[in-house]
Design a protein around this motif. Structure first.
Motif, PDB file in Angstrom:
ATOM      1  N   VAL A 270       0.871  -1.180   0.000  1.00 49.43           N
ATOM      2  CA  VAL A 270       0.000   0.000   0.000  1.00 49.43           C
ATOM      3  C   VAL A 270       0.905   1.226   0.000  1.00 49.43           C
ATOM      4  O   VAL A 270       1.787   1.351   0.859  1.00 49.43           O
ATOM      5  CB  VAL A 270      -0.930   0.014   1.228  1.00 49.43           C
ATOM      6  CG1 VAL A 270      -1.739   1.313   1.273  1.00 49.43           C
ATOM      7  CG2 VAL A 270      -1.854  -1.203   1.205  1.00 49.43           C
ATOM      8  N   VAL A 271       0.713   2.105  -0.973  1.00 58.61           N
ATOM      9  CA  VAL A 271       1.585   3.272  -1.116  1.00 58.61           C
ATOM     10  C   VAL A 271       0.890   4.509  -0.567  1.00 58.61           C
ATOM     11  O   VAL A 271      -0.296   4.745  -0.794  1.00 58.61           O
ATOM     12  CB  VAL A 271       2.004   3.459  -2.599  1.00 58.61           C
ATOM     13  CG1 VAL A 271       0.802   3.746  -3.489  1.00 58.61           C
ATOM     14  CG2 VAL A 271       3.045   4.568  -2.730  1.00 58.61           C
ATOM     15  N   LEU A 272       1.652   5.299   0.198  1.00 56.10           N
ATOM     16  CA  LEU A 272       1.133   6.505   0.861  1.00 56.10           C
ATOM     17  C   LEU A 272       2.102   7.665   0.588  1.00 56.10           C
ATOM     18  O   LEU A 272       2.878   8.051   1.471  1.00 56.10           O
ATOM     19  CB  LEU A 272       1.016   6.267   2.368  1.00 56.10           C
ATOM     20  CG  LEU A 272       0.096   5.121   2.799  1.00 56.10           C
ATOM     21  CD1 LEU A 272       0.537   4.545   4.129  1.00 56.10           C
ATOM     22  CD2 LEU A 272      -1.338   5.598   2.880  1.00 56.10           C
ATOM     23  N   PRO A 273       2.032   8.263  -0.582  1.00 58.00           N
ATOM     24  CA  PRO A 273       2.968   9.334  -0.935  1.00 58.00           C
ATOM     25  C   PRO A 273       2.492  10.712  -0.453  1.00 58.00           C
ATOM     26  O   PRO A 273       2.631  11.719  -1.149  1.00 58.00           O
ATOM     27  CB  PRO A 273       2.990   9.264  -2.468  1.00 58.00           C
ATOM     28  CG  PRO A 273       1.605   8.833  -2.825  1.00 58.00           C
ATOM     29  CD  PRO A 273       1.132   7.937  -1.702  1.00 58.00           C
ATOM     30  N   TYR A 274       1.948  10.767   0.762  1.00 56.58           N
ATOM     31  CA  TYR A 274       1.262  11.958   1.259  1.00 56.58           C
ATOM     32  C   TYR A 274       2.219  13.126   1.460  1.00 56.58           C
ATOM     33  O   TYR A 274       3.379  12.942   1.829  1.00 56.58           O
ATOM     34  CB  TYR A 274       0.570  11.673   2.590  1.00 56.58           C
ATOM     35  CG  TYR A 274      -0.565  10.687   2.535  1.00 56.58           C
ATOM     36  CD1 TYR A 274      -0.866   9.963   1.380  1.00 56.58           C
ATOM     37  CD2 TYR A 274      -1.353  10.463   3.653  1.00 56.58           C
ATOM     38  CE1 TYR A 274      -1.913   9.056   1.352  1.00 56.58           C
ATOM     39  CE2 TYR A 274      -2.404   9.560   3.643  1.00 56.58           C
ATOM     40  CZ  TYR A 274      -2.678   8.853   2.490  1.00 56.58           C
ATOM     41  OH  TYR A 274      -3.713   7.959   2.475  1.00 56.58           O
ATOM     42  N   ARG A 275       1.686  14.317   1.263  1.00 55.60           N
ATOM     43  CA  ARG A 275       2.437  15.527   1.580  1.00 55.60           C
ATOM     44  C   ARG A 275       2.281  15.892   3.061  1.00 55.60           C
ATOM     45  O   ARG A 275       3.174  16.496   3.652  1.00 55.60           O
ATOM     46  CB  ARG A 275       1.961  16.688   0.699  1.00 55.60           C
ATOM     47  CG  ARG A 275       2.363  16.554  -0.773  1.00 55.60           C
ATOM     48  CD  ARG A 275       1.849  17.726  -1.598  1.00 55.60           C
ATOM     49  NE  ARG A 275       2.507  17.772  -2.893  1.00 55.60           N
ATOM     50  CZ  ARG A 275       2.054  17.158  -3.991  1.00 55.60           C
ATOM     51  NH1 ARG A 275       0.929  16.466  -3.935  1.00 55.60           N
ATOM     52  NH2 ARG A 275       2.723  17.246  -5.120  1.00 55.60           N
TER      53      ARG A 275
END
Length: 366
Positions: A270-275
């Motif tokens: 699960v990818v979470l590229p959050y700012r």
């Protein structure tokens, strides 16, 4: 004592999972009866407490919202001696709800966002929340340092209860008859399936993910399958165009419970590229399904993976760093040892949750 968990968002954005997990935690508190008041049916409530204010014309939505304010106002007046817990997301529509909750003698604001991420530069909204927290709110639940920082900025000096995001505990059985064909076809056997799930907006970094995949070398991207599933809130997904559309399965719609289970069961990461974020139900969902995360190196994710390092990897906060991390993950797929026994045991028996139960028990007695 009757304890009411009040949440207007509910099934619109998957908050029913959180509400149920919260209720299970509070069931361990002595002498309590737990009730969930939201926009969906529960075992105790044969009909939803709130109207569903997210469908229909703008006039219908406004009518439902006004009606929901009145419903809550009437309820608070009749239950002022009960314990009322309100979930806030830092939107302007939270302001009247919180003013109403403040009328209750024993109210507790569960802060998911002290101010919504898409408006956290609004001076007007910050001023309104500052006035509300400083003068009317007596006690809050805090889940992250980001929330703490905003409360300090709001000059909030009253009671703070600290607890991580609650661990999910729902049934993982999946009814395939409720899973639509686009979801069934979204995962590909023999490829590394990477899932981006949830509300899609600029703060979640969907553009960073697509740009990072665009930068992968051919021998890497031929092994990858990216699934993007959730509602598109601000067209952030259109900022960057995929150079290889065949690598993506994109479903911009509400994902039902069975489809969620299917996607999490059949993905690899699960990818979470959050700012930015104050907490993440998507992260907790990944952990619940034993799926390692690939997360941006922002304070919340770093804090979590510092405690449970085998639960995933941190990437940088830009496209190049995420591309490099994706490449490393794909090259080493299956080799790393994720979710080791020590980390999992620590996660399942988090001391912070036990401390919260004790603090909550003391708080409700005053």
């Amino acid at each position: 004592m009757n304890i009411y968990i009040i949440d207007y968002l509910g099934v619109h954005c998957g908050m029913h999972y959180y509400n149920d997990a919260f209720a299970k935690i509070l069931h361990d508190v002595p002498d309590t009866q737990i009730h969930i008041l939201s926009n969906y049916k529960t075992e105790a409530n044969k009909k939803p407490f709130f109207h569903f204010q997210y469908q229909g014309s703008i006039f219908h939505k406004i009518g439902c919202l006004i009606s929901n304010y009145l419903i809550l106002f009437n309820f608070v007046l009749r239950h002022r001696n009960s314990c009322l817990i309100y979930l806030t997301y830092g939107n302007k529509i939270d302001l009247p709800f919180m003013w109403i909750l403040a009328l209750a003698k024993k109210h507790l604001i569960d802060i998911h966002e002290a101010i919504a991420q898409n408006v956290d530069n609004s001076k007007w909204l910050k001023r309104m929340f500052r006035n509300l927290y400083a003068s009317h709110i007596k006690s809050v639940i805090v889940h992250s340092d980001r929330t703490d920082d905003f409360l300090d900025e709001y000059n909030y000096t009253k009671k703070r209860l600290y607890v991580p995001h609650f661990r999910y505990q729902f049934c993982k059985d999946c009814k395939l008859t409720e899973v639509r064909e686009d979801v069934m076809n979204a995962t590909i056997k023999g490829k590394v399936n990477i899932l981006f799930f949830g509300n899609i907006n600029i703060s979640k970094g969907i553009d960073i993910l697509i740009d990072a995949v665009n930068k992968l070398a051919p021998d890497i991207y031929e092994k990858i399958n990216v699934i993007i599933a959730g509602k598109d809130f601000d067209h952030a997904i259109e900022i960057v165009k995929p150079e290889h559309p065949e690598l993506f399965h994109i479903m911009l719609r509400h994902i039902n419970d069975d489809e969620l289970i299917y996607l999490y069961q059949n993905t690899d990461y699960v990818v979470l590229p959050y700012r930015k974020t104050s907490q993440s139900g998507i992260l907790e969902m990944a952990f619940y399904f034993h799926k390692p995360i690939i997360a941006s190196c922002i304070p919340y994710f770093k804090e979590v993976l510092d405690k449970f390092p085998s639960f995933g990897v941190l990437a940088g906060n830009n496209t190049a760093d995420l591309a490099e991390t994706l490449s490393s993950i794909i090259e080493q797929h299956i080799s790393p040892s994720f979710f080791n026994e020590k980390d999992w045991n620590n996660y399942m028996h988090r001391e912070e949750v036990e401390v919260f139960k004790r603090q909550f028990t003391q708080w409700k007695q005053y």
